[in-house]
Enzyme design. Structure first.
Site: not given
Ligand code: BES
Ligand code: ZN
Ligand code: MN
Length: 503
Positions: A265, A270, A277, A347, A349, A351
């Site tokens: 990835k 992000d 966020k 968010d 994204e 996947r």
């Molecule tokens: N890049 C984030 C996950 C992440 C969080 C990486 C903290 C490193 C540190 C990912 O894209 C994300 O935002 N995931 C969301 C998923 C949710 C929206 C289903 C999450 O983990 O909150």
């Molecule tokens: Zn991410």
């Molecule tokens: Mn994200």
């Protein structure tokens, strides 16, 4: 990496200046040749240990400054005494520990002799690798670099003195390639998102061609032709174009050697997109390309050490931004596989990027197995903290191999459950699936989303959100970007594809 570090392996002897490092076992026992090399100064060790209550336990050290009778200006006595039930001495960690004890020291000579029994050339090479990775610093953007402060660059000369210096030199060659790969991965993760964006990241990957890796870059037009509607949707709100990069290393001649594939990835930044966020800590999302950084670092390591394996690295590189052109919650995307995806959260994204990357890899590489790495969910930090990466897989043998490689390298993984009840949570009212299953079991439903794009291919997903960045300092890493996974996968490739393990 701003310090220049020269590592060499030399004949066993005491240095005439600088710092001298020796190893002590229980009761501050020293090796025979070490005792000889210390000459008169050897008599200082016992009383000093008593005064300082130094018990020589593993990962402890005692520092003697300008000891009488010694040419060296400083003598560091490093403990290696094991308690009952201790694991075997970890030379990689020990090397990092010693580097941490001697910051800014320009000349260091290690008398690499076991207080008891014997240490081999591989141990010395592991020690050197640990030392080197501990010494890594990312100070590129500090403009005030006084030699005396921590941003200053020092040139360090490390000499490891032992009986069979030539064997250690040979054993270090492969590790040096791995060290470069880890450092490259760390640097890519540490770089800011205005410098490292999809196009510039792809250019970095292109540099692997110098090592004999075949690199192919697909732009948005090419991805559009392939129907990568999931990956492209994520990058659609960004002023930066997305990229898809394929890196092929053929270390075996036989046409029959089926490749293994490693997929990463690469979200260069992000923001969360329209499902934006919170501001606090958002700067950390420059590291959301750590999976892709690991793939590039691994390909570097494999090519540099001329691994006898056929490995294909694949990265999807995008930036997730909100804008008038951005994809929205509610959008329904068509992935390269033909499956449709309802976006319920922009968010989620990573996947989407991986859905097309995994499908492309399965169809075009037809690998023996594929492993993806992704900073995929915050939920994996809740479940496992920073100690283990989450492992999700449809294959017990591949899982076992990853667990073994994890134990051997210290980059450990913990297998998480999967099953139909979790999979159902991402069914959608309007499309074949939705891109988030909600709060419960967030890391598992994310893994199930990926699983829908791997077909029958033996596959493992490593959720490295907790291990790839911002993890606490260890003996062998003080950098924000840890380079996690390069050593693990280098080991896995050695074990699964090459004749013998890298010793
Ligand atoms: N890049 C984030 C996950 C992440 C969080 C990486 C903290 C490193 C540190 C990912 O894209 C994300 O935002 N995931 C969301 C998923 C949710 C929206 C289903 C999450 O983990 O909150
Ligand atoms: Zn991410
Ligand atoms: Mn994200």
């Amino acid at each position: 990496m701003s310090d220049s570090l020269q590592i060499s392996f030399v004949e066993f002897a005491a240095p005439s200046a600088g710092a001298m490092v020796v190893f002590a076992g229980a009761s501050s026992k020293l090796g025979a040749r070490t005792t000889e090399a210390l000459a008169g100064a050897g008599a200082l060790v016992g009383p000093a240990a008593e005064t300082l209550a130094f018990t020589a336990k593993t990962m402890s050290a005692m520092d003697l400054v300008r000891p009488a009778g010694l040419a060296a200006e400083r003598l560091l006595v490093v403990g290696t005494a094991a308690k009952k039930g201790d694991k075997p001495l970890d030379f990689f960690a020990l090397g990092g520990f010693v580097a941490g004890k001697l910051p800014k020291t320009k000349a260091i000579q290690i008398l690499f002799e076991a207080p008891e029994d014997a240490w081999d050339a591989a141990a010395a090479a592991d020690f050197a690798l640990g030392f080197r990775l501990r010494a890594y610093k990312f100070t590129k953007y500090k403009t005030k670099k006084a030699e005396s402060d921590e941003n200053g660059d020092v040139s360090i000369e490390l000499k490891i003195a032992l009986d069979d210096a030539e064997a250690a030199r040979r054993a270090y060659e492969a590790r040096e390639a791995v060290a470069e790969g880890v450092e490259l991965a760390r640097t890519l993760v540490n770089e800011p998102p205005n410098v490292l964006f999809p196009e510039s990241f792809a250019e970095k990957a292109m540099e692997l061609e110098k090592l004999g890796v075949d690199v192919e870059i697909l732009d948005e037009k090419a991805m559009g032709k392939l129907g990568m509607g999931a990956l492209l949707a994520v990058g659609q709100g960004s002023a930066r174009e997305s990229r898809f990069v394929v890196m092929r290393w053929r270390g075996v001649k036989s046409k029959k050697a089926q490749a293994v594939a490693i997929v990463g990835k690469g979200v260069c930044f992000d923001t969360g997109g329209i499902s934006i966020k919170p501001a606090a800590g958002m700067e950390d999302m420059k590291g959301d390309m750590a999976g892709a950084a690991c793939v590039v670092g691994l390909m570097h390591a494999l090519a540099k050490r001329k691994a006898k394996a056929h490995v294909v690295g694949v990265i999807g590189v995008v930036e997730n931004m909100p804008s008038a052109d951005a994809y929205r919650p509610g959008d329904i995307l068509k992935s390269m596989s033909g499956q449709t995806i309802e976006v319920v959260n922009t968010d989620a994204e990573g996947r989407l990027v991986l859905a097309d990357a995994l499908w492309w890899t399965k169809e075009n590489v037809k690998p023996k197995f594929m492993i993806n790495l992704a900073t995929l969910t915050g939920a994996i930090l809740v479940a496992l903290g920073v100690e283990n990466a989450g492992l999700f897989s449809n294959d017990d043998e591949l899982s076992a191999r990853l667990s073994e490689a994890g134990k051997a390298t210290g980059e450990t993984v913990w297998r998480m459950p999967m099953g139909p009840a979790y999979d159902k949570l991402i069914d959608s009212k309007f499309a074949d699936m939705k891109n988030s299953g909600g709060r419960h079991a967030g890391s598992i439903t994310a893994a199930h989303f990926l699983k829908r794009f791997v077909g029958e291919t033996p596959w493992a997903h490593l959720d490295i959100a907790g291990t790839a960045m911002a993890s606490p300092a260890t003996e062998t890493n003080t950098s924000w970007g840890s380079g996690w996974g390069v050593r693990l996968l280098d080991r896995l490739v050695a074990e699964a594809c090459e004749e013998r393990a890298a010793s």
